[in-house]
Design an enzyme around this catalytic site. Structure first.
Site, PDB file in Angstrom:
ATOM      1  N   CYS A 116       0.824  -1.225   0.000  1.00  0.00           N
ATOM      2  CA  CYS A 116       0.000   0.000   0.000  1.00  0.00           C
ATOM      3  C   CYS A 116       0.854   1.270   0.000  1.00  0.00           C
ATOM      4  O   CYS A 116       0.364   2.342  -0.355  1.00  0.00           O
ATOM      5  CB  CYS A 116      -0.937   0.006   1.189  1.00  0.00           C
ATOM      6  SG  CYS A 116      -1.949  -1.480   1.282  1.00  0.00           S
ATOM      7  N   HIS A 257      -3.819   6.963   2.793  1.00  0.00           N
ATOM      8  CA  HIS A 257      -4.165   5.632   2.283  1.00  0.00           C
ATOM      9  C   HIS A 257      -5.553   5.282   2.825  1.00  0.00           C
ATOM     10  O   HIS A 257      -5.830   5.451   4.012  1.00  0.00           O
ATOM     11  CB  HIS A 257      -3.116   4.633   2.767  1.00  0.00           C
ATOM     12  CG  HIS A 257      -3.461   3.214   2.467  1.00  0.00           C
ATOM     13  ND1 HIS A 257      -4.010   2.828   1.267  1.00  0.00           N
ATOM     14  CD2 HIS A 257      -3.352   2.083   3.220  1.00  0.00           C
ATOM     15  CE1 HIS A 257      -4.212   1.524   1.286  1.00  0.00           C
ATOM     16  NE2 HIS A 257      -3.825   1.054   2.457  1.00  0.00           N
ATOM     17  N   ASN A 287     -10.242  -0.448  -0.044  1.00  0.00           N
ATOM     18  CA  ASN A 287      -8.787  -0.300  -0.024  1.00  0.00           C
ATOM     19  C   ASN A 287      -8.242  -0.813  -1.363  1.00  0.00           C
ATOM     20  O   ASN A 287      -8.390  -1.990  -1.674  1.00  0.00           O
ATOM     21  CB  ASN A 287      -8.244  -1.124   1.155  1.00  0.00           C
ATOM     22  CG  ASN A 287      -6.732  -1.096   1.274  1.00  0.00           C
ATOM     23  OD1 ASN A 287      -6.029  -0.648   0.361  1.00  0.00           O
ATOM     24  ND2 ASN A 287      -6.228  -1.588   2.392  1.00  0.00           N
TER      25      ASN A 287
HETATM   26  N1  ACO Z   1     -18.419  -9.654   9.080  1.00  0.00           N
HETATM   27  C1  ACO Z   1     -18.842  -9.971  10.314  1.00  0.00           C
HETATM   28  N2  ACO Z   1     -18.008 -10.310  11.306  1.00  0.00           N
HETATM   29  C2  ACO Z   1     -16.703 -10.325  11.035  1.00  0.00           C
HETATM   30  C3  ACO Z   1     -16.183 -10.003   9.772  1.00  0.00           C
HETATM   31  C4  ACO Z   1     -17.102  -9.668   8.776  1.00  0.00           C
HETATM   32  N3  ACO Z   1     -16.729  -9.333   7.520  1.00  0.00           N
HETATM   33  N4  ACO Z   1     -14.834 -10.080   9.805  1.00  0.00           N
HETATM   34  C5  ACO Z   1     -14.502 -10.446  11.059  1.00  0.00           C
HETATM   35  N5  ACO Z   1     -15.631 -10.600  11.797  1.00  0.00           N
HETATM   36  C6  ACO Z   1     -15.747 -10.976  13.203  1.00  0.00           C
HETATM   37  C7  ACO Z   1     -14.551 -11.732  13.713  1.00  0.00           C
HETATM   38  O1  ACO Z   1     -14.674 -13.114  13.425  1.00  0.00           O
HETATM   39  C8  ACO Z   1     -14.604 -11.430  15.196  1.00  0.00           C
HETATM   40  O2  ACO Z   1     -15.552 -12.271  15.790  1.00  0.00           O
HETATM   41  P1  ACO Z   1     -15.311 -12.882  17.263  1.00  0.00           P
HETATM   42  O3  ACO Z   1     -15.270 -11.689  18.166  1.00  0.00           O
HETATM   43  O4  ACO Z   1     -16.502 -13.748  17.460  1.00  0.00           O
HETATM   44  O5  ACO Z   1     -14.007 -13.609  17.191  1.00  0.00           O
HETATM   45  C9  ACO Z   1     -15.153 -10.018  15.271  1.00  0.00           C
HETATM   46  O6  ACO Z   1     -15.783  -9.790  13.979  1.00  0.00           O
HETATM   47  C10 ACO Z   1     -14.080  -8.962  15.485  1.00  0.00           C
HETATM   48  O7  ACO Z   1     -12.988  -9.225  14.588  1.00  0.00           O
HETATM   49  P2  ACO Z   1     -11.745  -8.273  14.497  1.00  0.00           P
HETATM   50  O8  ACO Z   1     -10.801  -8.776  13.465  1.00  0.00           O
HETATM   51  O9  ACO Z   1     -11.210  -8.029  15.878  1.00  0.00           O
HETATM   52  O10 ACO Z   1     -12.475  -6.948  13.953  1.00  0.00           O
HETATM   53  P3  ACO Z   1     -11.904  -5.498  13.802  1.00  0.00           P
HETATM   54  O11 ACO Z   1     -12.781  -4.554  14.509  1.00  0.00           O
HETATM   55  O12 ACO Z   1     -10.431  -5.440  14.048  1.00  0.00           O
HETATM   56  O13 ACO Z   1     -12.142  -5.238  12.242  1.00  0.00           O
HETATM   57  C11 ACO Z   1     -10.814  -5.150  10.238  1.00  0.00           C
HETATM   58  C12 ACO Z   1     -11.478  -6.043  11.280  1.00  0.00           C
HETATM   59  C13 ACO Z   1     -11.904  -4.357   9.536  1.00  0.00           C
HETATM   60  C14 ACO Z   1     -10.066  -6.014   9.232  1.00  0.00           C
HETATM   61  C15 ACO Z   1      -9.847  -4.185  10.954  1.00  0.00           C
HETATM   62  O14 ACO Z   1      -9.004  -4.904  11.815  1.00  0.00           O
HETATM   63  C16 ACO Z   1      -9.019  -3.395  10.026  1.00  0.00           C
HETATM   64  O15 ACO Z   1      -9.507  -2.513   9.331  1.00  0.00           O
HETATM   65  N6  ACO Z   1      -7.683  -3.635  10.028  1.00  0.00           N
HETATM   66  C17 ACO Z   1      -6.739  -2.836   9.301  1.00  0.00           C
HETATM   67  C18 ACO Z   1      -6.948  -2.866   7.843  1.00  0.00           C
HETATM   68  C19 ACO Z   1      -6.274  -3.981   7.188  1.00  0.00           C
HETATM   69  O16 ACO Z   1      -5.965  -4.981   7.766  1.00  0.00           O
HETATM   70  N7  ACO Z   1      -6.047  -3.823   5.913  1.00  0.00           N
HETATM   71  C20 ACO Z   1      -5.406  -4.820   5.171  1.00  0.00           C
HETATM   72  C21 ACO Z   1      -4.500  -4.202   4.208  1.00  0.00           C
HETATM   73  S1  ACO Z   1      -3.139  -3.514   4.974  1.00  0.00           S
HETATM   74  C22 ACO Z   1      -3.193  -1.947   4.681  1.00  0.00           C
HETATM   75  O17 ACO Z   1      -3.893  -1.472   3.827  1.00  0.00           O
HETATM   76  C23 ACO Z   1      -2.325  -1.165   5.524  1.00  0.00           C
END
Ligand code: ACO
Length: 330
Positions: A116, A257, A287
């Site tokens: 990214c 980003h 993204n």
């Molecule tokens: N729909 C419903 N529930 C979901 C989904 C979904 N799509 N995805 C995960 N869950 C659930 C999980 O299973 C978890 O359930 P549990 O509590 O029963 O175990 C719960 O939701 C919470 O999961 P987390 O991963 O802790 O959720 P979080 O609030 O962190 O959101 C997300 C996840 C959106 C990916 C967030 O962490 C994020 O935005 N991270 C950074 C972005 C990223 O990773 N980008 C990737 C590219 S890297 C970059 O661009 C820099």
């Protein structure tokens, strides 16, 4: 005025595919909902490349717009830098396909793989080419077909990504005010496993095992990236402002980003940036990795959010880990 050449952003362009993948569409293929995705990420929909649309074809469209915007002919481009993690194919570089399709005869052409952060990495390389006096016109493009490396069985990652391309034409200038004023690049390879696509390289060449274990798709540690990203965004902007001696009021627009609305909001709140001076289009495109900053930059210019004489800060971070920032005055 100064004798030392600088690199100015002389033109911008972008392209996103027509096909829309809404949250409600994803809710039909994985266990998720429009509400969960909207609240956790700010994404409502993303664009998906159709058959025949590839990283190079989208990049060419964005590059043509940037050239037209800068009133520079393709044959006057001396270097093409393509940032991508979804190349046309491993060999040759996607930039070579772009060079051919643009008709940029004889231009140097190569790819940058910094996930990214790739476009901002490319900006620094293009800027240094120009500052050294080597080239006068450099195209930097970020283009991604992330839908082709997204695991649509993994609800934690498939909701995040979309396709598109954005480009800038960097041109040599003697104007000391209106140029790229600052760039900063960094990495931490110890954290490589936070965002990876393990299959198909020299460690895990393409095999039945790669396919069985779905190693041809991106794997992300969303939670860990989230924590890293909030801090990185805040620190990168603060450091850039300090290095350029800029206050919040001096900056017309932050072009971050498009990683997650909550990450952007949290970093901006800590820095004291009002929402209306932060460009966000994550709701429409998700993204798009290295294409995210240049698509946002192009939209911001075309909608009049920034124009001649305005100062903007670009900031990106991603797999590697890598992170990068740039300050430019248009
Ligand atoms: N729909 C419903 N529930 C979901 C989904 C979904 N799509 N995805 C995960 N869950 C659930 C999980 O299973 C978890 O359930 P549990 O509590 O029963 O175990 C719960 O939701 C919470 O999961 P987390 O991963 O802790 O959720 P979080 O609030 O962190 O959101 C997300 C996840 C959106 C990916 C967030 O962490 C994020 O935005 N991270 C950074 C972005 C990223 O990773 N980008 C990737 C590219 S890297 C970059 O661009 C820099």
């Amino acid at each position: 005025m100064t004798d030392r050449p600088g690199a100015t952003i002389a033109g911008t362009g972008s392209f996103v595919p027509e096909k829309v993948l809404a949250n409600s569409d994803l809710a039909k293929i994985v266990d998720t909902s429009d509400e969960w995705i909207t609240v956790r990420t700010g994404i409502k929909q993303r664009r998906i490349a159709s058959e025949g649309q590839t990283t190079a074809t989208m990049a060419v469209k964005a590059c043509r717009q940037a050239l037209e915007d800068a009133a520079v002919a393709a044959e006057d481009v001396q270097a093409i830098i393509c940032a991508t993690i979804t190349p046309e194919m491993p060999l040759p570089a996607t930039a070579c396909f772009i060079q051919d399709q643009l008709g940029a005869a004889g231009a140097a052409a190569f790819d940058i793989a910094a996930a990214c952060s790739g476009f901002v990495y490319g900006l620094e390389v293009g800027k240094l080419f120009i500052e050294s006096g080597r080239y006068d016109n450099v195209l930097v493009v970020g283009s991604e077909t992330l839908s082709r490396i997204t695991d649509y069985q993994d609800r934690a990652s498939c909701i995040l990504f979309g396709d598109g391309a954005g480009a800038v034409l960097l041109r040599a200038t003697n104007d000391a005010q209106r140029r790229i004023l600052y760039t900063h690049l960094e990495s931490d390879g110890q954290k490589w496993d936070m965002l990876q696509l393990p299959g198909g390289g020299s460690r895990y060449p393409m095999s039945q095992r790669v396919l069985d274990e779905r190693m041809q798709y991106m794997k992300i540690q969303g939670r860990a990236i989230y924590k890293f990203a909030v801090n990185a965004m805040q620190e990168l902007i603060a450091d850039a402002m300090k290095a350029c001696n800029l206050s919040v009021d001096d900056i017309k627009l932050i072009v971050p980003h498009q990683v997650n609305q909550r990450i952007i909001d949290s970093a901006m709140e800590k820095l004291g940036f009002p929402k209306e001076r932060v460009y966000v289009n994550i709701d429409r495109y998700g993204n798009t990795s290295s294409a995210s900053v240049p698509i946002a930059l192009d939209e911001a210019r075309r909608t009049g959010k920034i124009g001649a004489g305005d100062t903007l800060v670009m900031v990106a971070f991603g797999g590697g880990l890598t992170w990068a920032s740039a300050v430019a005055r248009l």
